[in-house]
Design a protein around this motif. Structure first.
Motif, PDB file in Angstrom:
ATOM      1  N   LEU A 185     -12.244  25.480  -0.857  1.00 48.56           N
ATOM      2  CA  LEU A 185     -12.074  24.194  -0.185  1.00 48.56           C
ATOM      3  C   LEU A 185     -12.143  23.014  -1.155  1.00 48.56           C
ATOM      4  N   GLU A 186     -12.961  23.161  -2.198  1.00 49.77           N
ATOM      5  CA  GLU A 186     -13.039  22.087  -3.222  1.00 49.77           C
ATOM      6  C   GLU A 186     -11.683  21.909  -3.900  1.00 49.77           C
ATOM      7  N   ASP A 187     -11.068  23.039  -4.268  1.00 40.89           N
ATOM      8  CA  ASP A 187      -9.756  22.976  -4.923  1.00 40.89           C
ATOM      9  C   ASP A 187      -8.693  22.437  -3.980  1.00 40.89           C
ATOM     10  N   ALA A 188      -8.821  22.798  -2.703  1.00 42.37           N
ATOM     11  CA  ALA A 188      -7.869  22.288  -1.705  1.00 42.37           C
ATOM     12  C   ALA A 188      -7.975  20.763  -1.624  1.00 42.37           C
ATOM     13  N   ALA A 189      -9.206  20.250  -1.649  1.00 46.42           N
ATOM     14  CA  ALA A 189      -9.403  18.795  -1.610  1.00 46.42           C
ATOM     15  C   ALA A 189      -8.800  18.146  -2.861  1.00 46.42           C
ATOM     16  N   ASP A 190      -9.001  18.779  -4.027  1.00 47.59           N
ATOM     17  CA  ASP A 190      -8.400  18.269  -5.284  1.00 47.59           C
ATOM     18  C   ASP A 190      -6.884  18.152  -5.137  1.00 47.59           C
TER      19      ASP A 190
END
Length: 202
Positions: A185-190
């Protein structure tokens, strides 16, 4: 000044769309409207939060669908669902016009269509990934997880079609679709923030 940044997130149940919405909003320093919309709806409609939760996008299939498609509607008397939809639509339009924000669900991509600097996202994942996420949250007993994922997706699909006349999963409704089964999810937000920066700097 820069025009408002408005991001809408449609999501399959268990895909992490709501979490991503909050993360993106935090990083951009803007509000995220999800359950907050229920508070606003309760305030403006005079109906209880519990009632609104049960009669909105998350409603059980038999509840709002039966009422929405009942004969009452054909006699021109708006149902409570239609009353809520009208208020919800007005709130979403106001938010989209007056502030930078992330709005999760509630057909906001459709309501705000044509708004300048609108970015419409759809978050999805393979069913196994979604089962795992829902299991971690402990929402349902193990044997009911898949059934409930399918039910909630069906309700969102029906709600969207009923109020927009469009198909919830149609690619043309969205600017960016993200499979959260492939990245965390962190990478998706990035990825989303990167996309927003690129399209809005042009």
């Amino acid at each position: 000044r820069m025009k408002n940044r408005v991001i809408t997130i449609s999501r399959e149940f268990g895909s992490g769309g709501r979490t991503i919405g909050k993360e993106v909003a935090d990083r951009l320093g803007i509000p995220c409207y999800d359950h907050e919309l229920i508070d606003r709806l309760a305030e403006e409609s005079g109906l209880s939060k519990e009632y609104i939760t049960n009669e909105s996008e998350y409603a059980s299939h038999s509840s709002w669908t039966a009422a929405a498609f009942s004969s009452v509607r054909s006699f021109g008397v708006p149902s409570n669902q239609d009353y809520l939809w009208a208020i919800q639509r007005r709130i979403i339009l106001e938010l989209g016009q007056k502030e930078n924000c992330v709005i999760v669900g509630r057909c906001a991509d459709y309501v705000l269509d044509g708004t300048e600097n609108l970015v419409r996202l759809f978050v999805y994942a393979e069913i196994e990934e979604r089962i795992n996420k829902v299991r971690e949250k402990g929402y349902f007993p193990e044997e009911d997880i898949l059934k409930n994922i399918k039910r909630i997706d069906r309700e969102r699909r029906d709600y969207y079609r009923y109020y927009t006349g469009k198909s919830w999963e149609n690619l043309e409704n969205y600017d960016l679709m993200i499979n959260t089964g492939k990245i965390d999810l962190e990478d998706a937000a990035d990825l989303i923030i990167d996309y927003i920066e690129k399209v809005q700097s042009e």
